[in-house]
Motif scaffolding. Sequence first.
Motif, PDB file in Angstrom:
ATOM      1  N   PHE A   1       0.968  -1.121  -0.060  1.00 46.91           N
ATOM      2  CA  PHE A   1       0.013   0.037  -0.222  1.00 46.91           C
ATOM      3  C   PHE A   1       0.827   1.249  -0.044  1.00 46.91           C
ATOM      4  O   PHE A   1       0.645   2.166  -0.757  1.00 46.91           O
ATOM      5  N   ALA A   2       1.846   1.339   0.858  1.00 47.16           N
ATOM      6  CA  ALA A   2       2.670   2.402   1.178  1.00 47.16           C
ATOM      7  C   ALA A   2       3.392   2.653  -0.340  1.00 47.16           C
ATOM      8  O   ALA A   2       3.559   3.941  -0.696  1.00 47.16           O
ATOM      9  N   LEU A   3       3.717   1.605  -1.104  1.00 43.11           N
ATOM     10  CA  LEU A   3       4.731   1.459  -2.338  1.00 43.11           C
ATOM     11  C   LEU A   3       3.653   2.207  -3.447  1.00 43.11           C
ATOM     12  O   LEU A   3       4.158   3.382  -3.817  1.00 43.11           O
ATOM     13  N   VAL A   4       2.500   1.697  -3.513  1.00 41.04           N
ATOM     14  CA  VAL A   4       1.691   2.037  -4.655  1.00 41.04           C
ATOM     15  C   VAL A   4       0.759   3.518  -4.498  1.00 41.04           C
ATOM     16  O   VAL A   4       1.125   4.224  -5.163  1.00 41.04           O
ATOM     17  N   ASN A   5       0.827   3.804  -2.978  1.00 40.65           N
ATOM     18  CA  ASN A   5       0.223   4.992  -2.610  1.00 40.65           C
ATOM     19  C   ASN A   5       1.538   5.959  -2.913  1.00 40.65           C
ATOM     20  O   ASN A   5       1.007   7.269  -3.620  1.00 40.65           O
ATOM     21  N   GLY A   6       2.461   5.867  -2.671  1.00 39.83           N
ATOM     22  CA  GLY A   6       3.397   6.757  -2.804  1.00 39.83           C
ATOM     23  C   GLY A   6       3.801   7.113  -4.136  1.00 39.83           C
ATOM     24  O   GLY A   6       4.028   8.322  -4.555  1.00 39.83           O
ATOM     25  N   TYR A   7       3.808   6.134  -5.098  1.00 45.45           N
ATOM     26  CA  TYR A   7       3.949   6.409  -6.452  1.00 45.45           C
ATOM     27  C   TYR A   7       2.882   7.058  -7.063  1.00 45.45           C
ATOM     28  O   TYR A   7       3.036   8.046  -7.865  1.00 45.45           O
ATOM     29  N   ALA A   8       1.650   6.887  -6.701  1.00 45.66           N
ATOM     30  CA  ALA A   8       0.461   7.225  -7.121  1.00 45.66           C
ATOM     31  C   ALA A   8       0.662   8.859  -6.806  1.00 45.66           C
ATOM     32  O   ALA A   8       0.261   9.806  -7.711  1.00 45.66           O
ATOM     33  N   PHE A   9       0.930   9.319  -5.659  1.00 44.96           N
ATOM     34  CA  PHE A   9       0.708  10.598  -5.366  1.00 44.96           C
ATOM     35  C   PHE A   9       1.804  11.525  -5.900  1.00 44.96           C
ATOM     36  O   PHE A   9       1.633  12.365  -6.556  1.00 44.96           O
TER      37      PHE A   9
ATOM     38  N   LEU B   1      -3.063  11.153  -0.806  1.00 42.49           N
ATOM     39  CA  LEU B   1      -2.855  12.073   0.412  1.00 42.49           C
ATOM     40  C   LEU B   1      -3.926  11.568   1.648  1.00 42.49           C
ATOM     41  O   LEU B   1      -3.374  11.359   2.665  1.00 42.49           O
ATOM     42  N   VAL B   2      -5.090  11.334   1.231  1.00 43.02           N
ATOM     43  CA  VAL B   2      -6.203  10.896   2.243  1.00 43.02           C
ATOM     44  C   VAL B   2      -5.800   9.645   2.587  1.00 43.02           C
ATOM     45  O   VAL B   2      -5.903   9.306   3.926  1.00 43.02           O
ATOM     46  N   GLY B   3      -5.593   8.926   1.679  1.00 43.93           N
ATOM     47  CA  GLY B   3      -5.157   7.410   2.107  1.00 43.93           C
ATOM     48  C   GLY B   3      -3.871   7.446   3.009  1.00 43.93           C
ATOM     49  O   GLY B   3      -3.757   6.370   4.209  1.00 43.93           O
ATOM     50  N   ALA B   4      -2.936   8.247   2.938  1.00 45.14           N
ATOM     51  CA  ALA B   4      -1.646   8.427   3.571  1.00 45.14           C
ATOM     52  C   ALA B   4      -2.114   8.771   4.801  1.00 45.14           C
ATOM     53  O   ALA B   4      -1.727   8.156   5.871  1.00 45.14           O
TER      54      ALA B   4
ATOM     55  N   THR C   1      -4.318   5.205  11.650  1.00 49.18           N
ATOM     56  CA  THR C   1      -4.847   3.690  11.942  1.00 49.18           C
ATOM     57  C   THR C   1      -3.792   2.742  12.106  1.00 49.18           C
ATOM     58  O   THR C   1      -3.978   1.615  12.761  1.00 49.18           O
ATOM     59  N   ASN C   2      -2.559   2.891  11.654  1.00 51.68           N
ATOM     60  CA  ASN C   2      -1.591   1.969  11.930  1.00 51.68           C
ATOM     61  C   ASN C   2      -0.998   2.341  13.292  1.00 51.68           C
ATOM     62  O   ASN C   2      -0.489   3.332  13.569  1.00 51.68           O
ATOM     63  N   PRO C   3      -0.942   1.466  14.125  1.00 55.13           N
ATOM     64  CA  PRO C   3      -0.424   1.705  15.470  1.00 55.13           C
ATOM     65  C   PRO C   3       1.078   2.316  15.471  1.00 55.13           C
ATOM     66  O   PRO C   3       1.214   2.904  16.414  1.00 55.13           O
ATOM     67  N   VAL C   4       1.976   1.463  14.833  1.00 53.24           N
ATOM     68  CA  VAL C   4       3.429   1.960  14.653  1.00 53.24           C
ATOM     69  C   VAL C   4       3.449   3.305  14.211  1.00 53.24           C
ATOM     70  O   VAL C   4       4.124   4.323  14.769  1.00 53.24           O
ATOM     71  N   LEU C   5       2.738   3.520  12.902  1.00 52.23           N
ATOM     72  CA  LEU C   5       2.966   4.763  12.278  1.00 52.23           C
ATOM     73  C   LEU C   5       2.235   5.989  13.286  1.00 52.23           C
ATOM     74  O   LEU C   5       2.911   7.251  13.491  1.00 52.23           O
TER      75      LEU C   5
ATOM     76  N   SER D   1       4.482   9.260  14.882  1.00 54.12           N
ATOM     77  CA  SER D   1       3.972  10.236  13.896  1.00 54.12           C
ATOM     78  C   SER D   1       4.047  11.651  14.925  1.00 54.12           C
ATOM     79  O   SER D   1       3.862  11.718  16.166  1.00 54.12           O
ATOM     80  N   THR D   2       4.645  12.841  14.444  1.00 53.90           N
ATOM     81  CA  THR D   2       4.734  13.897  15.145  1.00 53.90           C
ATOM     82  C   THR D   2       4.019  15.051  14.439  1.00 53.90           C
ATOM     83  O   THR D   2       3.348  14.771  13.629  1.00 53.90           O
ATOM     84  N   GLY D   3       4.058  16.268  15.204  1.00 56.24           N
ATOM     85  CA  GLY D   3       3.315  17.313  14.633  1.00 56.24           C
ATOM     86  C   GLY D   3       3.995  17.967  13.263  1.00 56.24           C
ATOM     87  O   GLY D   3       3.392  18.186  12.270  1.00 56.24           O
ATOM     88  N   ASN D   4       5.217  17.450  12.894  1.00 52.05           N
ATOM     89  CA  ASN D   4       5.810  17.425  11.642  1.00 52.05           C
ATOM     90  C   ASN D   4       5.125  16.984  10.591  1.00 52.05           C
ATOM     91  O   ASN D   4       4.903  17.478   9.398  1.00 52.05           O
TER      92      ASN D   4
END
Length: 219
Positions: free
Chosen positions: A73-81, A126-129, A135-139, A143-146
């Motif tokens: 998902f991250a790979l495809v979504n990143g390239y799509a963006f 962007l919405v998907g990311a 929703t991903n516990p690790v991400l 994640s920070t304010g940045n």
Amino acid sequence: MTLLDFARGPALSIAFAVFLIGVLWRLFSLVLLPKASDNSPARADSGSAFGQGLRGFWRHMWPADPYLKSSVFALVNGYAFHLGLAIVVFGLAQHIQFIKDVFGISWPGLPTGVITLAAIVTLASLVGALVRRLTNPVLKLISTGNDYITWLVTVLPVITGIMTINHLWLRYETLLALHILSFALMLVWFPFGKLMHAFLVFLTRSRTGVVYGRRGVKI
């Protein structure tokens, strides 16, 4: 002075100044950092530093095989963006005219329908990311304010751009002013947030490739 005049004039000029000074400062501060000396002998078959850097950059364009399945998902979504954004930035006639005014170069634009579709794909990615980050516990944990500010200043020009080229809800002049202001905001934040990876990625990935090549690491 109208809102559009302010956006096209002082706002954009200040934003470009902050962007240029900030990017140069970040790049020079990184390049001029003291480097630890590597006294170990380089592998005889390591090749040139340029080739090592190029291989390192290319290899990191996709995940390693053991992580590919969990990163689809991250790979495809990143390239799509990135692809969608590139089409919007370099394919819209108004953007091309802006680039021509600044750099003196131009090329044929794409139809509005193609640009709108690319913009919608970019917005969806962007919405998907954001959903994945929330929703991903690790991400979510790392994640920070940045991350969230960077997402916001990136999505605003996309939304206002879609509204502008399709003349949605507000007067065109107002939409154009909001679009330019959102772009100016992104430029101001660029050197201080994670958008800076657009420049740093070339240095960091290439440097990793050089280090790996010197030590004989297969990448």
